[in-house]
Design a protein around this motif. Structure first.
Motif, PDB file in Angstrom:
ATOM      1  N   LEU A 109       4.743  -5.207   5.505  1.00 45.77           N
ATOM      2  CA  LEU A 109       5.200  -5.105   4.123  1.00 45.77           C
ATOM      3  C   LEU A 109       4.775  -6.384   3.407  1.00 45.77           C
ATOM      4  O   LEU A 109       5.011  -7.486   3.901  1.00 45.77           O
ATOM      5  CB  LEU A 109       6.721  -4.955   4.067  1.00 45.77           C
ATOM      6  CG  LEU A 109       7.385  -5.152   2.695  1.00 45.77           C
ATOM      7  CD1 LEU A 109       6.919  -4.087   1.709  1.00 45.77           C
ATOM      8  CD2 LEU A 109       8.902  -5.153   2.816  1.00 45.77           C
ATOM      9  N   VAL A 125       2.795  -1.503   1.627  1.00 50.36           N
ATOM     10  CA  VAL A 125       2.907  -1.382   3.074  1.00 50.36           C
ATOM     11  C   VAL A 125       1.524  -0.999   3.569  1.00 50.36           C
ATOM     12  O   VAL A 125       0.969   0.025   3.143  1.00 50.36           O
ATOM     13  CB  VAL A 125       3.952  -0.333   3.490  1.00 50.36           C
ATOM     14  CG1 VAL A 125       3.977  -0.192   5.013  1.00 50.36           C
ATOM     15  CG2 VAL A 125       5.334  -0.726   2.979  1.00 50.36           C
ATOM     16  N   ILE A 164      10.022   2.423   0.394  1.00 48.57           N
ATOM     17  CA  ILE A 164       9.468   1.466   1.355  1.00 48.57           C
ATOM     18  C   ILE A 164      10.199   1.542   2.687  1.00 48.57           C
ATOM     19  O   ILE A 164       9.596   1.399   3.759  1.00 48.57           O
ATOM     20  CB  ILE A 164       9.523   0.037   0.765  1.00 48.57           C
ATOM     21  CG1 ILE A 164       8.465  -0.104  -0.344  1.00 48.57           C
ATOM     22  CG2 ILE A 164       9.319  -1.027   1.846  1.00 48.57           C
ATOM     23  CD1 ILE A 164       8.519  -1.399  -1.093  1.00 48.57           C
ATOM     24  N   GLU A 187       8.842   3.555   5.650  1.00 49.19           N
ATOM     25  CA  GLU A 187       7.709   3.081   6.441  1.00 49.19           C
ATOM     26  C   GLU A 187       8.204   2.157   7.551  1.00 49.19           C
ATOM     27  O   GLU A 187       9.048   1.296   7.327  1.00 49.19           O
ATOM     28  CB  GLU A 187       6.717   2.320   5.550  1.00 49.19           C
ATOM     29  CG  GLU A 187       6.156   3.140   4.406  1.00 49.19           C
ATOM     30  CD  GLU A 187       5.237   4.256   4.869  1.00 49.19           C
ATOM     31  OE1 GLU A 187       4.779   4.216   6.030  1.00 49.19           O
ATOM     32  OE2 GLU A 187       4.969   5.166   4.062  1.00 49.19           O
ATOM     33  N   PHE A 193       7.369  -0.610   9.052  1.00 48.67           N
ATOM     34  CA  PHE A 193       6.626  -1.871   9.120  1.00 48.67           C
ATOM     35  C   PHE A 193       7.282  -2.815  10.123  1.00 48.67           C
ATOM     36  O   PHE A 193       8.495  -2.787  10.340  1.00 48.67           O
ATOM     37  CB  PHE A 193       6.532  -2.530   7.739  1.00 48.67           C
ATOM     38  CG  PHE A 193       7.852  -2.784   7.063  1.00 48.67           C
ATOM     39  CD1 PHE A 193       8.560  -3.941   7.309  1.00 48.67           C
ATOM     40  CD2 PHE A 193       8.376  -1.847   6.170  1.00 48.67           C
ATOM     41  CE1 PHE A 193       9.777  -4.180   6.679  1.00 48.67           C
ATOM     42  CE2 PHE A 193       9.584  -2.080   5.534  1.00 48.67           C
ATOM     43  CZ  PHE A 193      10.284  -3.243   5.793  1.00 48.67           C
TER      44      PHE A 193
END
Length: 514
Positions: free
Chosen positions: A133, A146, A198, A201, A203
């Motif tokens: 990120l 990302v 976000i 995701e 990450f």
């Protein structure tokens, strides 16, 4: 002869340019780089037009940039403007004036800005990032993305830049409580839907970049007395909150003395800090890594990829590497434990050479992994073995070549939790022979670490014996009761049983009679 290239980032708060040389593909040397605090975004976000004084200042920087490019006889150059130029109704006039100087200035789209920022940060990493990120706070906008080295999975650009928000919300000095409250509410409402997206995701690491974030991180590091920051600084959300509370209570004149870096940032650092804190809160980040790289570096890498028709990773030549001792001092919070674990692990390494059949040179690899296995605690306890891996890879220690550093990082990574697996990218990229090294040495490290899990150095030494029935007995010498250490070592010893195909027996050695 090396080819030379030049790039310039015309930001809303500062203009940054860089000239670099390419001696061989995939690597470049920075010959010259400059940051000029030309606040091109001044008044733009209120009036929709560029301020004539800042335009004149920007043109002076453009002239210096063109002179440097000519001096180095650059093969190609690229210059881009960001939020201020995207929003100014008269930005085309500045583009024409730049062209007259010899600078091919273009206005960068929001998506390209976010993509290039993540590319710039990744170009400074010495390890492969599975998924990251990236958060950059500029003068006019905030970019979030990302991405990994091959793809961008989501990216956003929001009008939450530090210059913009300061002009709109924080006009008193120091800012009034109501102004802070209104700004917080606006930022939170802007970030909430983006944060939800976000969070979907997976990450593995979060990075912050841009002058405001860097200044906050370096101020926090200095205030905490942690010495000179490295290439990647860790900024924790709770410490950021405490720093912001202090900055909010002080007038600009005092903030100038408090913050690291450009003192002209003192008026906008509160707005930028509030955006950062709110973004970390909404996304659920307890900490992030702060990189000094960003859009300018991404521009250079992108330009080089185009020039050399090469989409693979490009990196600037590494900064001066640190020694093992320097890395230990920077991150380790318990040197006695690390040294003791190394002693126990090396005890086992030398006594079990007939079983592991590794050359003696791997003793130094095991020693380094033992000394560094817990440095990830500098970031947080959860997943600290993974943090250790990334910090070791980032350190680029001068006493190890790239392959040896990969081994050290992987061995440290497997001192706890999951066993080595092809599902893990860092491990899967090693050759079969080196995977075997990691399995064997991490198996020894796990037991050594378990025998000192209380961090009290109760085990003085270990004695290893492998009998004909393929039972490996590890006897720990101590004047203390070791029931808990033995139980924990037996649990973490499962990898030894798998790797060496033996049964494992751990016990306390009988004390010799005096």
């Amino acid at each position: 002869m090396a080819d030379h290239f030049a790039v310039m980032d015309v930001g809303s708060n500062a203009i940054r340019w860089q000239v670099a040389a390419v001696d061989h593909p995939k690597h470049y040397r920075i010959l010259d780089q400059v940051r000029e605090p030309v606040r091109l975004g001044l008044d733009v976000f209120r009036t929709g037009k560029l301020n004539p004084r800042t335009v004149d200042a920007a043109l002076e920087v453009f002239t210096d940039f063109k002179a440097a490019a000519d001096r180095h006889r650059v093969k190609a150059m690229r210059a881009v403007g960001t939020a201020a130029m995207r929003e100014a109704s008269d930005s085309r006039r500045l583009v024409r004036r730049a062209k007259a100087i010899g600078v091919p200035l273009e206005v960068l789209s929001e998506k390209d800005e976010a993509r290039l920022i993540s590319l710039g940060i990744m170009s400074g990493l010495r390890f492969h990032l599975p998924l990251g990120l990236f958060l950059d706070i500029g003068g006019g906008s905030v970019e979030l993305s990302v991405a990994d080295s091959a793809n961008t999975y989501c990216l956003f650009s929001l009008p939450l830049g530090a210059v913009r928000l300061t002009e709109e919300y924080l006009r008193a000095d120091p800012p009034q409580r109501k102004q802070i409250k209104n700004l917080r509410r606006y930022v939170r409402e802007s970030l909430e839907p983006i944060a939800r997206r976000i969070q979907k995701e997976k990450f593995t690491m979060a990075f912050g970049s841009g002058g405001t974030i860097t200044a906050l991180a370096e101020t926090d590091t200095r205030t905490a007395g942690e010495g000179k920051p490295g290439s990647l600084i860790v900024l924790r959300r709770q410490r950021l909150k405490a720093l912001l509370d202090l900055l909010i209570s002080r007038p600009i004149a005092e903030r100038v003395e408090m913050i690291s870096g450009d003192p002209k940032r003192a008026d906008i650092i509160i707005a930028g800090g509030l955006v950062l804190y709110q973004a970390m809160s909404e996304i659920g980040l307890n900490y992030l890594f702060v990189s000094k790289r960003g859009l300018r570096d991404g521009l250079m890498v992108d330009l080089l990829r185009r020039q050399y028709a090469e989409s693979g990773p490009w990196h600037a030549d590494a900064d001066r590497a640190e020694s093992l001792e320097q890395v230990c001092q920077k991150y380790s919070n318990d040197a006695a434990h690390s040294q003791h674990v190394s002693q126990l692990a090396l005890n086992m390494f030398y006594q079990l050479q007939a079983a592991h059949k590794l050359p003696e040179r791997y003793a130094s690899i095991l020693h380094a992994a033992a000394m560094l296995h817990d440095i990830g605690l500098f970031i947080s306890h959860p997943k600290h073995h993974k943090h250790s891996y990334y910090l070791i890879k980032s350190a680029g220690m001068k006493s190890f070549n790239k392959l040896d550093l990969d081994l050290v990082a992987n061995i440290a990574r497997y001192h706890r939790k999951a066993h080595p697996s092809q599902k893990h990218l860092g491990f899967s990229q090693l050759s079969p022979a080196n995977q075997d090294v990691v399995r064997k040495l991490s198996a020894l490290l796990r037991v050594a670490d378990a025998l000192d899990f209380k961090r009290e150095q109760r085990v003085e030494s270990v004695s290893c014996a492998l009998d004909k029935s393929k039972t490996l007995t590890i006897a720990a010498s101590s004047s203390f009761n070791l029931d808990e250490e033995i139980e924990w070592a037996a649990r973490k010893g499962k990898l030894i049983e798998e790797v060496f195909n033996v049964g494992l027996s751990i016990k306390k050695a009988k004390l010799a009679r005096s």
